[in-house]
Design a protein around this motif. Structure first.
Motif, mmCIF file in Angstrom:
data_model
loop_
_atom_site.group_PDB
_atom_site.id
_atom_site.type_symbol
_atom_site.label_atom_id
_atom_site.label_comp_id
_atom_site.label_asym_id
_atom_site.label_seq_id
_atom_site.Cartn_x
_atom_site.Cartn_y
_atom_site.Cartn_z
ATOM 1 N N PHE A 14 0.662 7.511 0.459
ATOM 2 C CA PHE A 14 0.161 8.745 -0.252
ATOM 3 C C PHE A 14 -0.894 8.557 -0.904
ATOM 4 O O PHE A 14 -1.732 9.595 -0.865
ATOM 5 C CB PHE A 14 1.672 9.309 -0.986
ATOM 6 N N SER A 15 -0.927 7.779 -1.647
ATOM 7 C CA SER A 15 -2.362 7.385 -2.501
ATOM 8 C C SER A 15 -3.436 6.630 -1.903
ATOM 9 O O SER A 15 -4.484 6.584 -2.089
ATOM 10 C CB SER A 15 -1.954 7.160 -3.858
ATOM 11 N N GLY A 16 -2.990 5.682 -1.008
ATOM 12 C CA GLY A 16 -3.750 4.378 -0.505
ATOM 13 C C GLY A 16 -3.998 3.216 -1.500
ATOM 14 O O GLY A 16 -4.582 2.631 -1.152
ATOM 15 N N ALA A 17 -3.393 3.354 -2.524
ATOM 16 C CA ALA A 17 -3.383 2.331 -3.616
ATOM 17 C C ALA A 17 -2.541 1.159 -3.264
ATOM 18 O O ALA A 17 -1.281 1.586 -2.765
ATOM 19 C CB ALA A 17 -3.346 2.996 -5.195
ATOM 20 N N CYS B 30 10.205 6.386 3.831
ATOM 21 C CA CYS B 30 10.308 7.084 2.734
ATOM 22 C C CYS B 30 11.461 7.989 2.332
ATOM 23 O O CYS B 30 11.876 8.700 3.404
ATOM 24 C CB CYS B 30 8.939 7.947 2.669
ATOM 25 N N LEU C 166 2.705 5.660 -8.764
ATOM 26 C CA LEU C 166 1.788 6.900 -8.813
ATOM 27 C C LEU C 166 2.352 8.156 -8.674
ATOM 28 O O LEU C 166 2.533 8.998 -9.467
ATOM 29 C CB LEU C 166 0.729 6.595 -8.018
ATOM 30 N N LEU C 167 3.014 8.612 -7.372
ATOM 31 C CA LEU C 167 3.449 9.861 -7.229
ATOM 32 C C LEU C 167 5.108 9.897 -7.018
ATOM 33 O O LEU C 167 5.525 10.880 -6.652
ATOM 34 C CB LEU C 167 2.880 10.540 -5.747
ATOM 35 N N LYS C 168 5.671 8.725 -6.954
ATOM 36 C CA LYS C 168 7.154 8.630 -7.281
ATOM 37 C C LYS C 168 8.018 8.613 -6.068
ATOM 38 O O LYS C 168 9.165 8.651 -6.016
ATOM 39 C CB LYS C 168 7.821 9.657 -8.175
ATOM 40 N N GLN C 169 7.246 8.679 -4.802
ATOM 41 C CA GLN C 169 8.138 8.703 -3.624
ATOM 42 C C GLN C 169 8.783 7.364 -3.509
ATOM 43 O O GLN C 169 8.214 6.445 -3.918
ATOM 44 C CB GLN C 169 6.968 8.805 -2.427
ATOM 45 N N SER D 272 7.239 4.692 -5.899
ATOM 46 C CA SER D 272 5.917 4.428 -6.291
ATOM 47 C C SER D 272 5.475 4.803 -7.651
ATOM 48 O O SER D 272 6.141 5.791 -8.371
ATOM 49 C CB SER D 272 4.946 5.157 -5.332
ATOM 50 N N ARG E 288 0.745 -1.232 -0.055
ATOM 51 C CA ARG E 288 -0.024 0.136 -0.119
ATOM 52 C C ARG E 288 0.844 1.240 0.010
ATOM 53 O O ARG E 288 1.777 1.403 0.748
ATOM 54 C CB ARG E 288 -0.884 -0.097 1.143
ATOM 55 N N ASP E 289 0.680 1.995 -0.978
ATOM 56 C CA ASP E 289 1.448 3.418 -0.979
ATOM 57 C C ASP E 289 0.664 4.608 -0.003
ATOM 58 O O ASP E 289 -0.522 4.706 -0.308
ATOM 59 C CB ASP E 289 1.074 3.791 -2.489
#
Length: 109
Positions: free
Chosen positions: A55-58, A91, A79-82, A77, A52-53
């Motif tokens: 930052f996005s919850g995905a 992180c 999605l948001l690249k963290q 990630s 689970r990311d």
């Protein structure tokens, strides 16, 4: 050979070790309904973190890009690249955020 994760006080068989390709992740469903993102590097070392990311919850970290910074392996990630350290779960882009890591071993079938 199987990839096993330490969950509570026991070992959970997540997948066959041959399912992992260096630099690519695989998602595994855990007994409690959560997901883990499993990775192996070119040296054959295996890693597992929460899928689970935060930052996005995905549930997408298993599809992230693998890299290293100062010799430390991370996944970014999709999605948001963290970036998340595969050994500690910290992180690299926001020191207040971590994901769970799992102890991993390769076991017999």
């Amino acid at each position: 050979m199987t990839l096993q994760l330490r969950i509570d006080d026991s070992w959970f068989t997540a997948c066959d070790a041959s399912a992992l390709t260096p630099g690519r992740g695989v998602a595994a469903l855990l007994p409690d309904g959560r997901q883990a993102a499993l990775f192996t590097d070119r040296k054959g070392r295996a890693y597992a973190i929460d899928n689970r990311d935060p930052f996005s919850g995905a549930q997408v970290l298993s599809r992230g890009l693998i890299g290293s910074e100062n010799g430390r392996p991370f996944v970014a990630s999709p999605l948001l690249k963290q970036r998340f350290d595969l050994e500690t779960g910290h992180c690299l882009d926001d020191e207040t955020v971590t994901v769970q890591t799992f102890t991993v071993r390769v076991g017999a079938n």
